[in-house]
Design an enzyme around this catalytic site. Structure first.
Site, PDB file in Angstrom:
ATOM      1  N   ASP A  69      -5.429 -28.597  -1.443  1.00 45.40           N
ATOM      2  CA  ASP A  69      -4.327 -27.641  -1.426  1.00 45.40           C
ATOM      3  C   ASP A  69      -3.144 -28.146  -2.249  1.00 45.40           C
ATOM      4  OD1 ASP A  69      -5.802 -26.041   0.255  1.00 45.40           O
ATOM      5  OD2 ASP A  69      -4.598 -26.421   2.045  1.00 45.40           O
ATOM      6  N   LYS A 102       0.829  -1.219   0.000  1.00 49.67           N
ATOM      7  CA  LYS A 102       0.000   0.000   0.000  1.00 49.67           C
ATOM      8  C   LYS A 102       0.856   1.259   0.000  1.00 49.67           C
ATOM      9  CE  LYS A 102      -3.831  -2.304   2.332  1.00 49.67           C
ATOM     10  NZ  LYS A 102      -4.708  -2.337   3.542  1.00 49.67           N
TER      11      LYS A 102
END
Length: 369
Positions: free
Chosen positions: A169, A74
Site C-alpha cells: 500500500d 450517480k
C-alpha cells in the site's frame, strides 16, 4: 525573514481532486498536501470514506489538511458540480476498481479529452489491464503476487503474515507520488498531462529487483535457496538482551564484522579465519546464535553504547509509543504536536514546507445530508 520573503511550498498552486479511499490513495494525496497542494477529497454519501468508521485514527493520520466535499456521483447535478471542479484541477486521483469511473463519465479518457493538461492517477491493486485487474485485494495479496511474501518470515517456517507495515500500500503510494511529480514536471515541457496506471502489485514487484539481482549472482534459483540468501545473514538481526529489550545489529561488511568482534567476545568465530563474508555466510546461524548468547547477559542500553563506541551498525528496537521521544527524531522535529503516538511530518525538509501548517483531517461535509 519577512512574510513576503517566506518561500511558498513546492506544490503551491496545484489543485488535486481526490476520489480515493482507504489507505494507499489518501496516503499519497496526504503527501501532496504536505508539499503544499490543495487537496479536495470527494466523499460518497452518507458516511464518506469508509475509513472514517473502520479506522478513524487512520483517517485522521492520512487526510490532514484536505477539504471534504460530499457528492453522490450517480446524481447528474452533483456529478456536474464535481466535473466543474475537475476543470480547475491539475491532478485527479481515483482508487476504484477499473471501469467504475468510466460508468460515471469521470474516467481518464473522458476527462482528459476536455482537460488535456490533467494528470489522472488510477491507483489499484493489479492495474487497469490484465486478467487480475478486477480482483479485489489487500496488502498481503499484492505482496503474495509480487513474490515478496514467499521470501518472508523465518528460514525454516512459512511466509510471514505481516511485516508490521502495509508495504505494498505504502510502496504504491510513493510510486504514485514520484510519478505524479514527474508528470507535472513533464507537463511544463509538453503542455500535456497523462494517465498514470499505478498498480500496487507492480510497485512491490519493482522493489524486488535488488533481491533478484542478488539471487542471480548467487545462482539462487530455487525458493529454498532464495529464502536462505534473503533471511540468513551473519551478524544481522534483532537480538534479545537481559532486560527484555532488543538491539538490532547489521555488521555485514568485513570491516564492521571486525569491529563487532572487538566489541563482543564471539569466539570461536572472531578470528582471522572468519574475516571474509563468504566464510561467515555458511555459518550465519551459528554466528547469530553466539551473538544472542553474549547479549543475553547484557542490558540493551549497555549493548547499544558499546557498539556505538566501536562504530558498529546497531540501533535499539524502539517501541512505537517511544519513538517520538527518541532524541534522534525529537531533535530533528519529525513529529506534529500530539500526546501519545503523534503523527510524523513529511520526512524531507524543504523550503516552504512549514511544520504544523496542515491542521487536522476534515470533518465530513454534511451540507447535503
Amino acid at each position: 525573514m519577512s512574510p513576503a520573503s517566506v518561500p511558498q511550498p513546492p506544490l503551491a498552486g496545484i489543485t488535486v481532486v481526490d476520489f480515493s479511499e482507504l489507505l494507499p490513495g489518501p496516503f499519497f494525496t496526504q503527501s501532496l498536501a504536505e508539499l503544499g497542494a490543495r487537496v479536495i477529497k470527494i466523499e460518497r454519501p452518507p458516511g464518506g470514506d469508509n475509513v472514517r468508521r473502520m479506522g478513524p485514527g487512520v483517517f485522521e493520520a492520512v487526510n490532514r489538511g484536505k477539504q471534504s466535499l460530499l457528492a453522490d456521483l450517480k446524481d447528474d447535478a452533483q456529478r456536474a458540480e464535481v466535473r466543474a471542479l475537475v476543470a480547475t484541477a491539475d491532478v485527479v486521483v481515483e482508487s476504484y476498481r477499473p471501469g467504475v469511473m468510466a460508468r460515471l463519465g469521470l474516467d481518464a479518457a473522458s476527462l482528459r479529452a476536455d482537460f488535456p493538461r490533467l494528470v489522472y492517477v488510477s491507483l489499484s491493486g493489479y492495474g487497469q489491464t490484465g486478467p487480475w485487474a478486477d480482483l479485489p485485494g489487500h496488502d498481503i495479496n499484492y505482496l503474495a503476487a509480487a513474490g515478496v511474501l514467499a521470501v518472508s518470515g523465518v528460514p525454516d517456517g512459512g511466509p510471514a503474515q505481516s511485516f508490521g507495515l502495509p508495504v505494498a500500500d505504502l510502496c504504491g503510494a510513493m510510486y504514485a507520488l514520484s510519478s505524479t511529480l514527474a508528470a507535472l514536471y513533464q507537463r511544463q515541457h509538453t503542455g500535456q498531462g497523462q494517465h498514470l496506471d499505478v498498480a500496487l502489485a507492480d510497485c512491490a514487484l519493482h522493489w524486488m529487483n535488488p533481491r533478484v539481482g542478488a539471487w542471480r549472482e548467487a545462482g539462487a534459483h530455487s525458493l529454498e535457496a532464495q529464502r536462505e540468501a534473503t533471511l540468513v545473514k551473519p551478524a544481522y538481526g534483532a537480538f534479545a538482551c537481559r532486560d527484555g529489550r532488543h538491539v538490532s545489529i547489521a555488521a555485514l561488511e568485513d570491516h564492521f564484522w571486525v569491529r563487532l568482534c572487538e566489541a563482543l567476545e564471539l569466539a570461536p568465530y572472531g578470528g582471522e579465519a572468519f574475516r571474509a563474508m563468504k566464510v561467515r555466510k555458511p555459518v550465519a546461524g551459528a554466528i547469530n546464535a553466539r551473538i544472542a548468547e553474549v547479549l543475553a547477559d547484557q542490558d540493551a542500553d549497555e549493548v547499544f553504547a558499546l557498539l556505538q563506541r566501536h562504530d558498529v551498525p546497531a540501533a535499539p528496537v524502539v517501541e512505537p509509543s517511544r519513538v517520538a521521544a527518541l532524541p534522534q527524531f525529537a531533535q530533528r522535529g519529525k513529529f506534529e504536536a500530539g500526546d501519545v503516538l503523534p503523527v510524523a511530518r513529511y520526512p524531507v525538509p524543504m523550503a516552504g514546507v512549514q511544520p504544523g501548517r496542515l491542521g487536522g483531517a476534515p470533518v465530513l461535509d454534511s451540507a447535503r445530508n
